[in-house]
Design an enzyme around this catalytic site. Structure first.
Site, PDB file in Angstrom:
ATOM      1  N   ASP A 121     -10.837   2.623  44.485  1.00 39.24           N
ATOM      2  CA  ASP A 121      -9.477   2.412  43.993  1.00 39.24           C
ATOM      3  C   ASP A 121      -8.682   1.590  45.004  1.00 39.24           C
ATOM      4  OD1 ASP A 121      -7.137   3.977  42.150  1.00 39.24           O
ATOM      5  OD2 ASP A 121      -6.493   3.347  44.151  1.00 39.24           O
TER       6      ASP A 121
ATOM      7  N   LYS B 163      -4.305  -2.389  40.878  1.00 39.39           N
ATOM      8  CA  LYS B 163      -2.977  -2.064  40.337  1.00 39.39           C
ATOM      9  C   LYS B 163      -2.033  -3.258  40.397  1.00 39.39           C
ATOM     10  CE  LYS B 163      -3.707   2.456  42.447  1.00 39.39           C
ATOM     11  NZ  LYS B 163      -4.325   2.194  43.754  1.00 39.39           N
TER      12      LYS B 163
ATOM     13  N   HIS C   5       1.595   0.070  39.011  1.00 39.89           N
ATOM     14  CA  HIS C   5       1.651   0.843  40.253  1.00 39.89           C
ATOM     15  C   HIS C   5       2.847   1.816  40.306  1.00 39.89           C
ATOM     16  CE1 HIS C   5       0.006   0.440  44.614  1.00 39.89           C
ATOM     17  NE2 HIS C   5       0.374   1.669  44.370  1.00 39.89           N
TER      18      HIS C   5
ATOM     19  N   TYR D  30      -2.109  -3.498  48.558  1.00 40.53           N
ATOM     20  CA  TYR D  30      -2.847  -3.044  49.742  1.00 40.53           C
ATOM     21  C   TYR D  30      -3.356  -4.240  50.568  1.00 40.53           C
ATOM     22  CZ  TYR D  30      -3.326   1.453  47.194  1.00 40.53           C
ATOM     23  OH  TYR D  30      -3.113   2.613  46.490  1.00 40.53           O
TER      24      TYR D  30
END
Ligand code: A2P
Length: 278
Positions: free
Chosen positions: A46, A76, A109, A51
């Site tokens: 995930d 996401k 998200h 990120y």
């Protein structure tokens, strides 16, 4: 090699109940952790656009001996990309970074109620799924009112809602609402971000009784509660440890004792007000 149990989502797709989370890992760390996880038997990773490590995850998948179709990959939509057209563009950008033709699960998200673009973002995800360009679609951090709105708009229920859940913050009402809608719950920060929860005395006692670590007991609690769970680690030994949780079971007494420790401590932002990147 052991495998995580599979959960069948409301669109018929199966997802491994335990996967690797890579929040706060650098691109290189996400590559190394994903590679270690795949070697240890994980088949679910995930990540998220924000990120900044989608490329590392994609590289680990490409270089792994595990066939692509045996790995469940989630990413996401970031807040700044919400809106119909920008969501479609963001999805393409994520695929490019990961070097993949599609992901197995694409999630909004955050709801960002103040931006009011989550309904059009959801319509874009529904379109992507109808076109066969993505596997499953879902959301993160949605409260009941956000879920009701997108379901009312489109008639399409998210396959899951990824929310903050750990024994100190169980979100009972929201979990119950999701269950009533056939929406699975997925726990983020499942280990309480590796903080004081790992030293909690009740959990330590249960861990000692089973000859396991507190982290393993917490992961069992998520699994037995029915959540999908994505613990993060950058440490190869802990990546292996967090996957060695399918060969023991917490008793009803253990589960009741864990239910009693909750203090309602949210570690992350409140989705009703969080608007970073809006
Ligand atoms: P590390 O990367 O050094 O293993 P969460 O998934 O709840 O956000 O928790 C992640 C945090 O918990 C990270 O800081 C991670 O550190 C730590 N962690 C992950 N697995 C374990 C474990 N089995 N035992 C102790 N700490 C862990």
């Amino acid at each position: 090699m052991s495998h995580a149990p599979l959960i069948t989502l409301n669109d018929g797709v199966q997802i491994p109940q335990l996967g690797l989370g890579v929040w706060q890992l650098s691109d290189e760390q996400a590559f190394a952790s994903s590679a270690a996880a795949l070697a240890a038997g994980y088949r679910h990773i995930d990540t998220a656009m924000i990120y900044g490590n989608e490329a590392g995850v994609g590289r680990a998948i490409a270089e792994s001996d595990v066939p692509r179709d045996e790995i469940f990959v989630t990413t996401k939509l970031w807040n700044a990309d919400q809106g119909f057209d920008s969501t479609l563009r963001a999805y393409d950008a994520s695929l490019k970074l990961m070097g993949l033709e599609k992901v197995d699960l694409y999630l909004i998200h955050w709801p960002l109620p103040s931006k009011n673009a989550y309904p059009s973002s959801w319509r874009a995800l529904v379109q992507l799924q109808k076109q066969g360009r993505v596997g499953s679609i879902g959301v993160c951090n949605f409260n009941a009112e956000h879920l009701e709105r997108i379901i009312g708009d489109t008639g399409v229920k998210p396959a899951l809602n990824q929310i903050e859940i750990h024994p100190d913050f169980v979100q009972h009402d929201l979990v119950e609402f999701c269950q009533s809608q056939g929406i699975h719950t997925e726990s983020w920060s499942p280990l309480g971000q590796g903080g004081e929860l790992l030293n909690q005395l009740t959990l330590k006692g249960i861990a000692a009784h089973h000859g396991r670590t507190v982290a393993q007991v917490i992961l069992r609690w998520h699994l037995q509660t029915g959540h999908i769970v994505i613990p993060r680690s950058s440490n190869p030994g802990r990546i292996v440890q967090n996957f060695a949780v399918f060969d023991f079971e917490l008793s009803a007494e253990d589960m009741a004792a864990i239910a009693a420790i909750e203090q309602g401590k949210r570690l992350g932002p409140d989705p009703a007000t969080f608007n970073l990147g809006a």
